[in-house]
Design an enzyme around this catalytic site. Structure first.
Site, PDB file in Angstrom:
ATOM      1  N   GLY A  62      39.283  51.639  23.326  1.00  0.00           N
ATOM      2  CA  GLY A  62      39.330  53.091  23.238  1.00  0.00           C
ATOM      3  C   GLY A  62      40.697  53.689  22.998  1.00  0.00           C
ATOM      4  O   GLY A  62      40.876  54.898  23.080  1.00  0.00           O
ATOM      5  N   HIS A 117      41.527  61.747  55.071  1.00  0.00           N
ATOM      6  CA  HIS A 117      42.275  61.266  53.900  1.00  0.00           C
ATOM      7  C   HIS A 117      43.279  62.327  53.447  1.00  0.00           C
ATOM      8  O   HIS A 117      44.448  62.046  53.188  1.00  0.00           O
ATOM      9  CB  HIS A 117      41.332  61.043  52.707  1.00  0.00           C
ATOM     10  CG  HIS A 117      40.506  59.804  52.778  1.00  0.00           C
ATOM     11  ND1 HIS A 117      41.034  58.563  53.015  1.00  0.00           N
ATOM     12  CD2 HIS A 117      39.175  59.614  52.592  1.00  0.00           C
ATOM     13  CE1 HIS A 117      40.053  57.659  52.977  1.00  0.00           C
ATOM     14  NE2 HIS A 117      38.917  58.272  52.738  1.00  0.00           N
ATOM     15  N   GLU A 143      36.820  62.931  55.009  1.00  0.00           N
ATOM     16  CA  GLU A 143      37.571  63.373  53.824  1.00  0.00           C
ATOM     17  C   GLU A 143      38.822  64.156  54.214  1.00  0.00           C
ATOM     18  O   GLU A 143      39.895  63.969  53.626  1.00  0.00           O
ATOM     19  CB  GLU A 143      36.678  64.219  52.905  1.00  0.00           C
ATOM     20  CG  GLU A 143      35.491  63.470  52.311  1.00  0.00           C
ATOM     21  CD  GLU A 143      35.886  62.192  51.572  1.00  0.00           C
ATOM     22  OE1 GLU A 143      36.992  62.138  50.998  1.00  0.00           O
ATOM     23  OE2 GLU A 143      35.090  61.238  51.586  1.00  0.00           O
ATOM     24  N   THR A 155      40.636  50.917  16.014  1.00  0.00           N
ATOM     25  CA  THR A 155      39.781  51.071  14.841  1.00  0.00           C
ATOM     26  C   THR A 155      40.196  52.308  14.052  1.00  0.00           C
ATOM     27  O   THR A 155      40.307  52.273  12.823  1.00  0.00           O
ATOM     28  CB  THR A 155      38.312  51.205  15.277  1.00  0.00           C
ATOM     29  OG1 THR A 155      37.992  50.133  16.155  1.00  0.00           O
ATOM     30  CG2 THR A 155      37.384  51.184  14.102  1.00  0.00           C
TER      31      THR A 155
HETATM   32  P1  ADP Z   1      39.373  51.085  19.864  1.00  0.00           P
HETATM   33  O1  ADP Z   1      39.045  50.581  18.516  1.00  0.00           O
HETATM   34  O2  ADP Z   1      40.804  50.886  20.246  1.00  0.00           O
HETATM   35  O3  ADP Z   1      38.463  50.594  20.944  1.00  0.00           O
HETATM   36  P2  ADP Z   1      38.612  53.524  18.670  1.00  0.00           P
HETATM   37  O4  ADP Z   1      39.568  53.604  17.555  1.00  0.00           O
HETATM   38  O5  ADP Z   1      37.257  53.065  18.328  1.00  0.00           O
HETATM   39  O6  ADP Z   1      39.186  52.657  19.853  1.00  0.00           O
HETATM   40  O7  ADP Z   1      38.562  54.947  19.373  1.00  0.00           O
HETATM   41  C1  ADP Z   1      37.350  55.601  19.634  1.00  0.00           C
HETATM   42  C2  ADP Z   1      37.504  57.086  19.457  1.00  0.00           C
HETATM   43  O8  ADP Z   1      38.396  57.623  20.410  1.00  0.00           O
HETATM   44  C3  ADP Z   1      38.090  57.472  18.118  1.00  0.00           C
HETATM   45  O9  ADP Z   1      37.097  57.599  17.165  1.00  0.00           O
HETATM   46  C4  ADP Z   1      38.787  58.779  18.421  1.00  0.00           C
HETATM   47  O10 ADP Z   1      37.874  59.840  18.385  1.00  0.00           O
HETATM   48  C5  ADP Z   1      39.234  58.612  19.843  1.00  0.00           C
HETATM   49  N1  ADP Z   1      40.624  58.140  19.910  1.00  0.00           N
HETATM   50  C6  ADP Z   1      41.048  56.984  20.464  1.00  0.00           C
HETATM   51  N2  ADP Z   1      42.372  56.871  20.370  1.00  0.00           N
HETATM   52  C7  ADP Z   1      42.820  57.973  19.744  1.00  0.00           C
HETATM   53  C8  ADP Z   1      44.108  58.424  19.348  1.00  0.00           C
HETATM   54  N3  ADP Z   1      45.196  57.710  19.594  1.00  0.00           N
HETATM   55  N4  ADP Z   1      44.194  59.608  18.731  1.00  0.00           N
HETATM   56  C9  ADP Z   1      43.083  60.338  18.483  1.00  0.00           C
HETATM   57  N5  ADP Z   1      41.859  59.965  18.822  1.00  0.00           N
HETATM   58  C10 ADP Z   1      41.698  58.793  19.453  1.00  0.00           C
HETATM   59 ZN    ZN Z   2      37.130  57.325  52.402  1.00  0.00          ZN
HETATM   60 MG    MG Z   3      37.318  49.560  18.060  1.00  0.00          MG
END
Ligand code: ADP
Ligand code: ZN
Ligand code: MG
Length: 627
Positions: free
Chosen positions: A216, A438, A435, A220
């Site tokens: 994420g 904490h 809570e 990609t």
């Molecule tokens: P990875 O391939 O590293 O698992 P992705 O490229 O598939 O992550 O990211 C998934 C989505 O998250 C993207 O389509 C985008 O919408 C959002 N995202 C992730 N990283 C960024 C970034 N650096 N800037 C903008 N959007 C991002």
């Molecule tokens: Zn607790």
């Molecule tokens: Mg990916």
């Protein structure tokens, strides 16, 4: 057996013929009374009425929904003997029936057999059709490589093995917060656009670039942006798609992919999850995987097989470079690695900026506040967060997204779905004390993150939650910070003990205790923060194929093991004592805060601190300085 159309037809024809007769035999015994009750002579309706008036009609049998009648009549015209005559009746017969009754004629209506006949006909026609459709379905299924056992049928057949996007439509501006990685690729883009400038001076552009980073973070996306910026096609495949059940399929896919790419050069080949094929060979655990190795070998061969300057750049992504086969990382293959990290505060602000472009945010919303609240969020998490907030806004039928919706979305992303609040009861009161325990310990310790809010609204597994605003820099944590965290985590249980007594403490603290133990253990064995000394007693060289715990080796004697346990106990004991002390000293404030919490269900950090400060000074947090 390979199922072809020939065999299919061969089998299906006799089956169809046989089944047709079965169908006929079982279901279509055309026992039509009308036919068996044949009347050779006919008469008109008008004549029939005359006969009726004359009293010559003895019996009427109606068929066909009352459209046809077989009439038994006697009369001089009929030679004075009973004859069956067929009469076609006009549509409406009720008056006729009345008439027949008056004339005391024997009347019988026979349920219509005609519709059954139609159904029989339809059935006879449809059944073979169903049969053909069914067989064709089976046939197709067994030819579809994505469905289970039929895979054998698809042997060596190439379906959509990889995706090709002529234009990805993603540009560098869509990728934010990972500027270093982006810079690395600017050169690649220039190369794809004007290779001459490089070849003229004899420079060799890397064929393969490996993107390494957690899920994420935009790997990609970045690969697509490179293709988009350079305006070249984007071929992509995921490592897991290579690994097929049958030997040779993966390798042939690799071959296909590179063949297509060469035809379309310059272009980008993107291999996602390369670790699925590119794992260190011969690691033995769970048996070798010949297919995977063949695929990997094919990939290596293909990468060696084209010249560096043909305009194909292979980008691969993984979240663990450590398990990749070393052959993949040699020069001429993926010799360049680019790390894509989870974004920091600035990165998060920039990513939020990108994703806020097409969202209607309220003017009062400051993206930097959101960025501050979301350390550890990846780009995908942030994108998801804004989307959740937008959905929530739409659900509330509001025009713009406000901080309320964003806060609710953050909570949801972090802690799960909101549950229904408990009704006022003893356990609600206990949870409130837990809570507040904490929260007050966290607030009164200088090295603890500040309280963001305390709530009794359940979320996910938790019955109540105390939120702290985490500090930005989580990479270097001091000893007193860890201890403060242990004390804070013990604050909940400590409050239960003081207020309700030892006998009444609950299982609610089990999660806290788990964290406490883990933190204390790490202080001793990993960070050298006990009087055993600055030793690393647990190596983290875990075998990635054995799972974390199993591969970790202990490099100490039994004697040291006893010491470790003693140290862990001592740390936890000390922190527990401190937490108890804070609870005892502040019992009056705690009672007041608990009442407020039960009434309001949520107290935010500001109000919480304001109430405490009426009684006791709050130490200034060190964290605030560097956030
Ligand atoms: P990875 O391939 O590293 O698992 P992705 O490229 O598939 O992550 O990211 C998934 C989505 O998250 C993207 O389509 C985008 O919408 C959002 N995202 C992730 N990283 C960024 C970034 N650096 N800037 C903008 N959007 C991002
Ligand atoms: Zn607790
Ligand atoms: Mg990916």
């Amino acid at each position: 057996m390979k199922l072809s159309w020939k065999t299919f037809l061969l089998w299906s024809l006799p089956i169809m013929v046989i089944s047709f007769f079965l169908w006929q035999g079982f279901l279509a015994p055309t026992n039509n009374d009308l036919q068996s009750n044949v009347a050779s002579s006919r008469m008109t309706y008008g004549r029939f009425l005359e006969y009726l008036d004359m009293g010559w009609v003895k019996r009427v049998d109606m068929y066909d929904n009352g459209h046809t009648a077989i009439v038994e009549a006697v009369g001089p015209e009929l030679g004075n003997r009973v004859q069956k005559i067929r009469v076609e009746l006009p549509a409406s017969v009720p008056e006729l029936i009345v008439k027949l009754k008056k004339a005391n004629v024997d009347l019988d209506a026979h349920p219509t057999k005609n519709t059954t006949a139609i159904w029989n006909l339809v059935g006879n026609l449809l059944f073979p059709l169903f049969l053909i459709a069914g067989l064709a379905f089976l046939f197709r299924r067994s030819n579809n490589p994505t469905s289970g056992p039929g895979q054998a049928m698809s042997f060596g057949k190439s379906k959509a093995l990889f995706q090709m996007e002529a234009k990805t439509g993603v540009v560098f501006d869509d990728v934010a917060g990972i500027d270093e990685a982006k810079e690395e690729f600017e050169e690649v883009v220039t190369f794809l656009k004007q290779p001459e400038s490089f070849t003229a001076v004899g420079a060799r552009i890397p064929k393969g670039v490996l993107l390494v980073g957690p899920p994420g973070t935009g790997k990609t996306l970045l690969a697509k942006a490179i293709a988009g910026e350079a305006n070249v096609p984007f071929f992509s495949i995921s490592g897991s798609e290579f690994v097929e059940m049958f030997v040779g399929v993966g390798a042939s896919r690799v071959r296909d992919l590179f063949k297509k790419a060469k035809e379309n050069a310059p272009c980008i080949i993107f291999i996602d999850e390369i670790d699925a094929v590119g794992r260190q060979r011969g690691t033995g655990v769970g048996g070798g995987n010949d297919e995977r190795e063949q695929t990997l070998n094919q990939l290596l061969t293909e990468m060696d097989g084209f010249e560096g300057n043909t305009g194909i750049i292979v980008i691969a992504a993984t979240n663990r470079a450590d398990i990749l086969d070393s052959a993949l990382l040699r020069p001429g293959r993926f010799d360049r690695q680019v790390a894509v990290e989870v974004p920091d505060f600035k990165g998060r602000s920039a990513i939020l900026d990108v994703h806020a472009r097409n969202k209607k945010l309220d003017k009062s919303v400051s993206l930097s506040i959101i960025a501050r609240r979301t350390p550890g969020f990846s780009g995908a998490d942030l994108a998801n967060l804004l989307n959740e907030a937008a959905i929530l806004t739409a659900r509330k039928r509001k025009q713009t997204i406000t901080l309320n919706e964003i806060d609710a979305s953050i909570d949801r992303v972090v802690a799960g779905m909101e549950g229904t609040p408990l009704i006022d009861s003893k356990s609600k009161r206990l949870i409130a004390y837990h809570e507040i325990g904490h929260a007050i310990v966290g607030t009164l310790l200088k090295d603890h993150d500040p309280v963001q809010k305390v709530t009794l609204i359940p979320r996910g597994q938790a019955k109540g939650l105390t939120w702290f605003t985490p500090s930005e820099d989580q990479s270097l944590i001091s000893r007193s910070q860890i201890k403060a965290r242990i004390m804070g985590a013990l604050g909940g249980r400590a409050a239960e003990e003081i207020v309700f007594g030892d006998a009444e403490v609950t299982t609610g603290a089990s999660n806290d205790l788990q964290q406490v133990t883990s933190m204390a253990r790490q202080m001793v064995t990993k960070f050298g923060m006990s009087n055993i000394g600055p030793l690393s007693l647990e190596s983290e060289e875990a075998n990635p194929f054995l799972g974390r715990g199993m591969g970790a080796s202990s490099e100490y004697s039994d004697e040291v093991a006893i010491k470790i346990d003693k140290q862990i106990q001592a740390i936890v004991q000390e922190c527990h004592d401190k937490a108890i002390e804070i609870i005892q000293d502040n019992r009056v404030i705690i009672d007041r805060l608990v009442d407020l919490l039960i009434e309001k269900e949520t107290i935010d950090g500001e109000q919480f601190r304001q109430i405490i400060s009426e009684y006791t000074p709050i130490p200034e947090k060190r964290m605030y300085a560097n956030v």
